[in-house]
Motif scaffolding. Structure first.
Motif, PDB file in Angstrom:
ATOM      1  N   PRO A  75       0.797  -1.216   0.000  1.00  0.00           N
ATOM      2  CA  PRO A  75       0.000   0.000   0.000  1.00  0.00           C
ATOM      3  C   PRO A  75       0.832   1.270   0.000  1.00  0.00           C
ATOM      4  N   ILE A  76       2.083   1.186   0.438  1.00  0.00           N
ATOM      5  CA  ILE A  76       2.911   2.381   0.540  1.00  0.00           C
ATOM      6  C   ILE A  76       4.285   2.106  -0.050  1.00  0.00           C
ATOM      7  N   ARG A  77       4.973   3.183  -0.404  1.00  0.00           N
ATOM      8  CA  ARG A  77       6.353   3.046  -0.866  1.00  0.00           C
ATOM      9  C   ARG A  77       7.246   2.778   0.341  1.00  0.00           C
ATOM     10  N   LYS A  78       8.196   1.906   0.162  1.00  0.00           N
ATOM     11  CA  LYS A  78       9.117   1.566   1.234  1.00  0.00           C
ATOM     12  C   LYS A  78      10.545   1.786   0.746  1.00  0.00           C
ATOM     13  N   SER A  79      11.462   1.899   1.698  1.00  0.00           N
ATOM     14  CA  SER A  79      12.862   2.021   1.331  1.00  0.00           C
ATOM     15  C   SER A  79      13.370   0.689   0.798  1.00  0.00           C
ATOM     16  N   LEU A  80      14.512   0.710   0.148  1.00  0.00           N
ATOM     17  CA  LEU A  80      15.060  -0.524  -0.429  1.00  0.00           C
ATOM     18  C   LEU A  80      15.370  -1.558   0.646  1.00  0.00           C
ATOM     19  N   ASP A  89      16.021  -4.482  -6.358  1.00  0.00           N
ATOM     20  CA  ASP A  89      17.173  -4.424  -7.251  1.00  0.00           C
ATOM     21  C   ASP A  89      17.194  -3.119  -8.048  1.00  0.00           C
ATOM     22  N   GLN A  90      16.018  -2.653  -8.461  1.00  0.00           N
ATOM     23  CA  GLN A  90      15.940  -1.397  -9.206  1.00  0.00           C
ATOM     24  C   GLN A  90      16.392  -0.214  -8.355  1.00  0.00           C
ATOM     25  N   LEU A  91      15.889  -0.151  -7.123  1.00  0.00           N
ATOM     26  CA  LEU A  91      16.256   0.948  -6.232  1.00  0.00           C
ATOM     27  C   LEU A  91      17.726   0.878  -5.847  1.00  0.00           C
ATOM     28  N   ARG A  92      18.206  -0.332  -5.551  1.00  0.00           N
ATOM     29  CA  ARG A  92      19.599  -0.467  -5.126  1.00  0.00           C
ATOM     30  C   ARG A  92      20.557  -0.089  -6.250  1.00  0.00           C
ATOM     31  N   GLN A  93      20.222  -0.486  -7.474  1.00  0.00           N
ATOM     32  CA  GLN A  93      21.082  -0.135  -8.598  1.00  0.00           C
ATOM     33  C   GLN A  93      21.145   1.383  -8.778  1.00  0.00           C
ATOM     34  N   ALA A  94      19.985   2.042  -8.653  1.00  0.00           N
ATOM     35  CA  ALA A  94      19.955   3.501  -8.810  1.00  0.00           C
ATOM     36  C   ALA A  94      20.792   4.191  -7.751  1.00  0.00           C
ATOM     37  N   VAL A  95      20.732   3.698  -6.500  1.00  0.00           N
ATOM     38  CA  VAL A  95      21.517   4.295  -5.416  1.00  0.00           C
ATOM     39  C   VAL A  95      22.993   3.963  -5.583  1.00  0.00           C
ATOM     40  N   THR A  96      23.296   2.712  -5.882  1.00  0.00           N
ATOM     41  CA  THR A  96      24.686   2.274  -5.975  1.00  0.00           C
ATOM     42  C   THR A  96      25.467   3.045  -7.033  1.00  0.00           C
ATOM     43  N   GLN A  97      24.867   3.259  -8.190  1.00  0.00           N
ATOM     44  CA  GLN A  97      25.616   3.899  -9.269  1.00  0.00           C
ATOM     45  C   GLN A  97      25.903   5.374  -8.968  1.00  0.00           C
ATOM     46  N   GLN A  98      25.171   5.955  -8.008  1.00  0.00           N
ATOM     47  CA  GLN A  98      25.445   7.326  -7.604  1.00  0.00           C
ATOM     48  C   GLN A  98      26.292   7.387  -6.336  1.00  0.00           C
ATOM     49  N   PHE A  99      26.069   6.435  -5.421  1.00  0.00           N
ATOM     50  CA  PHE A  99      26.712   6.476  -4.109  1.00  0.00           C
ATOM     51  C   PHE A  99      28.162   5.995  -4.143  1.00  0.00           C
ATOM     52  N   ILE A 100      28.389   4.833  -4.730  1.00  0.00           N
ATOM     53  CA  ILE A 100      29.718   4.215  -4.675  1.00  0.00           C
ATOM     54  C   ILE A 100      30.804   5.090  -5.304  1.00  0.00           C
ATOM     55  N   LEU A 235      19.150   7.113   3.408  1.00  0.00           N
ATOM     56  CA  LEU A 235      20.579   7.393   3.343  1.00  0.00           C
ATOM     57  C   LEU A 235      21.017   8.355   4.443  1.00  0.00           C
ATOM     58  N   LEU A 236      20.196   9.348   4.733  1.00  0.00           N
ATOM     59  CA  LEU A 236      20.553  10.302   5.775  1.00  0.00           C
ATOM     60  C   LEU A 236      20.642   9.641   7.141  1.00  0.00           C
ATOM     61  N   ILE A 237      19.673   8.776   7.444  1.00  0.00           N
ATOM     62  CA  ILE A 237      19.633   8.171   8.775  1.00  0.00           C
ATOM     63  C   ILE A 237      20.584   6.985   8.871  1.00  0.00           C
ATOM     64  N   ALA A 238      20.444   6.029   7.934  1.00  0.00           N
ATOM     65  CA  ALA A 238      21.314   4.851   7.970  1.00  0.00           C
ATOM     66  C   ALA A 238      22.762   5.219   7.695  1.00  0.00           C
ATOM     67  N   GLY A 239      22.971   6.354   7.003  1.00  0.00           N
ATOM     68  CA  GLY A 239      24.321   6.759   6.642  1.00  0.00           C
ATOM     69  C   GLY A 239      25.169   7.240   7.791  1.00  0.00           C
ATOM     70  N   HIS A 240      24.561   7.424   8.953  1.00  0.00           N
ATOM     71  CA  HIS A 240      25.407   7.856  10.070  1.00  0.00           C
ATOM     72  C   HIS A 240      25.101   7.160  11.390  1.00  0.00           C
ATOM     73  N   GLU A 241      23.848   6.767  11.637  1.00  0.00           N
ATOM     74  CA  GLU A 241      23.512   6.231  12.959  1.00  0.00           C
ATOM     75  C   GLU A 241      24.298   4.964  13.305  1.00  0.00           C
ATOM     76  N   THR A 242      24.455   4.066  12.353  1.00  0.00           N
ATOM     77  CA  THR A 242      25.210   2.842  12.646  1.00  0.00           C
ATOM     78  C   THR A 242      26.688   3.139  12.845  1.00  0.00           C
TER      79      THR A 242
END
Length: 407
Positions: A75-80, A89-100, A235-242
Motif C-alpha cells: 500500500p505504501i512506498r518503502k525504502s530498499l 534491485d531497481q532501487l539499489r542499482q539507482a543508489v549504488t551507481q550514484q553512491f559508490i 541514506l541520511l539516517i542509515a548513513g550515520h547512525e550505525t
C-alpha cells in the motif's frame, strides 16, 4: 551469568530480558542462552533466529521477504531495505551507481575531518573527551550531509530528527505512547524537511548525491518524487547512525583492551581487522526483521508462511559453533565472517564508508590520546535496543596530542 537469567527458561523471557534498558550495556549473557535453540518460536507467534548458520541461510533465502510487516500487500512506498526483488534491485542499482563512485577516494577527506574534530580539544593538560558527542557523532553526520548536499547549518536539525526516528526501529512493545507520538511527529517533520531539500535542489541543481539521484540515468529512469524522498531519508539516517555506534563501540573495546590500544598506536594496519572484530564482537546493529513467503524448513523445525522472523545478528556473531572463543575480542581472528553488515542482497550499501570512518577515527584516537581511561564503565547507553551503542562515552586523558604527522 546472572541469577536472573538462570531463573528464566523460555526464549520469550530471555529475549525480553535482553531488550530491557537495564541490560543494554550487556545483553550477551541472554544471547548466549538463546543460542541453545538456533531457531525458535516466540510466545507471540513470531520466530527468532540466533545461530550464525541459520541467520546466514535466512538472509540469503529467496523465500524470505525484507518487508517484516506484510509482504503480501504494497500500500505504501518503502525504502530498499524493506523491498524485495525486482523492486529492491531497481532501487539499489539507482543508489549504488550514484553512491559508490562518490565515496571512493574519500579517506583523505575523512582523515582531515577527524583531525579537525580532535584539534578542537587538543590540550597539554589533563582533560576529558566525549567520544560520541565530539567525534563518533559529528564525523559521519558531516560526511553523509556533504555527500547528499544537506547544508551545514541544517546538520543539527537533521541530527535531532534522526535520533528520534531510530527509536522507531525497536519493537513497538518497548516504546511508550509518548515515544510513539513523538515518532509520528518526527516522521512528519522529516517528510517536510526532505521535500524542502528536494525543492531547493530542483531550483539550484548541483553535483552532490541528491542531484545525482534526481537526474541520474538508469534502465528504469530517474526516481520519482516519492522514491527520492524515501531513499534520501534512508541514506541520511542509515548513513550515520550505525557508524556512530561502530566508532563508539570500537573505542570502548580498545579502552578495555589497553594492549590492543598500544598496538594500534604504532601499527595503523591493525585498524582493518580491528574494525571487523568490533563488527562481530559488539555490532552497531543488533538484529533485523524479515517475513516468510513460504514454509521454510530449518534447524529441525518449520517456519510457516506468513510468519514474522527476527534475525538476532549479535548472537550469531557470538555463536561458538562458528567462532572460537566468541566472547573474546580478538582482532587477529581468522576467517571473521561476521554478520555486522547483514548479508545477502540487503548487505549494507554503506559498509565501505562506515569501515573507512571507523578505521580512521579509531586510529586517530589511539595515536593522539595520552593515557586515556573510561570515565564510566559501563557508560550510559542509548534507549535503542536494535541500534545499540553508548549515549555518551566520556574518556579522560593526560594530554590530547597534536597530530604527530604535522597536519
Amino acid at each position: 551469568m546472572t541469577s536472573t537469567i538462570q531463573q528464566q527458561h523460555s526464549p520469550t523471557e530471555l529475549f525480553a530480558h535482553a531488550l530491557r534498558y537495564e541490560n543494554r550495556a550487556d545483553p550477551y549473557p541472554a544471547y548466549e542462552q538463546l543460542l541453545q535453540q538456533p531457531v525458535v518460536q516466540m510466545a507471540d507467534g513470531s520466530w527468532l533466529a540466533t545461530g550464525h548458520r541459520e541467520i546466514s541461510l535466512l538472509l540469503r533465502d529467496p523465500r524470505i521477504s525484507a518487508d517484516r510487516l506484510n509482504p503480501q500487500q504494497q500500500p505504501i512506498r518503502k525504502s530498499l531495505l524493506m523491498e524485495d526483488p525486482p523492486r529492491h534491485d531497481q532501487l539499489r542499482q539507482a543508489v549504488t551507481q550514484q553512491f559508490i563512485p562518490r565515496i571512493m577516494g574519500m579517506r583523505d577527506h575523512i582523515d582531515a575531518l577527524v583531525t579537525e574534530l580532535l584539534d578542537a580539544h587538543t590540550s597539554e593538560q589533563p582533560g576529558q573527551l566525549d567520544v560520541v558527542a565530539d567525534l563518533a557523532y559529528p564525523l559521519p553526520v558531516t560526511v553523509i550531509c556533504e555527500l547528499l548536499g544537506v547544508p551545514r547549518e541544517d546538520e543539527r536539525l537533521f541530527g535531532s530528527l534522526a535520533r528520534r526516528l531510530t527509536r522507531g526501529l525497536d519493537p513497538v512493545d518497548t516504546q511508550t505512547e509518548k515515544e510513539i507520538h513523538e515518532l509520528q511527529q518526527a516522521r512528519a517533520e522529516l517528510v517536510e524537511y526532505l521535500e524542502g531539500l528536494i525543492a531547493r535542489h530542483n531550483a539550484d541543481g548541483g553535483s552532490d548525491l541528491l542531484a545525482g539521484l534526481m537526474n541520474g540515468q538508469s534502465p528504469d529512469g530517474p526516481m520519482d518524487a516519492i522514491d527520492l524522498r524515501v531513499t534520501l531519508g534512508l541514506l541520511l539516517i542509515a548513513g550515520h547512525e550505525t557508524t556512530v555506534n561502530l566508532i563508539a563501540n570500537g573505542t570502548l573495546a580498545l579502552l578495555r583492551h589497553p594492549d590492543l590500544l598500544a598496538r594500534l598506536r604504532t601499527d595503523p594496519d591493525l585498524a582493518t581487522p580491528l574494525v571487523e572484530e568490533v563488527l562481530r564482537y559488539d555490532p552497531p546493529v543488533q538484529m533485523s526483521g524479515r517475513s516468510a513467503l513460504a514454509d521454510i524448513d530449518i534447524a529441525g523445525t518449520t517456519i510457516p508462511k506468513g510468519s514474522r522472523i527476527r534475525l538476532l545478528l549479535a548472537s550469531g556473531n557470538r555463536d561458538p559453533r562458528r567462532f572460537t572463543d566468541p566472547d573474546r575480542f580478538l582482532p587477529d581472528r581468522a576467517d571473521n565472517a561476521h554478520l555486522g553488515f547483514g548479508g545477502g542482497i540487503h548487505y549494507c550499501i554503506g559498509a565501505t564508508l562506515a569501515r573507512a570512518e571507523a578505521q580512521i577515527a579509531l586510529t586517530a584516537l589511539a595515536r593522539r590520546l595520552d593515557s586515556p581511561r573510561l570515565a564510566a564503565d559501563p557508560p550510559p547507553y542509548r534507549e535503542n535496543a536494535i541500534l545499540r551503542g553508548p549515549e555518551r562515552l566520556p574518556v579522560t586523558f593526560e594530554r590530547l596530542l597534536r597530530d604527530p604527522r604535522g597536519k
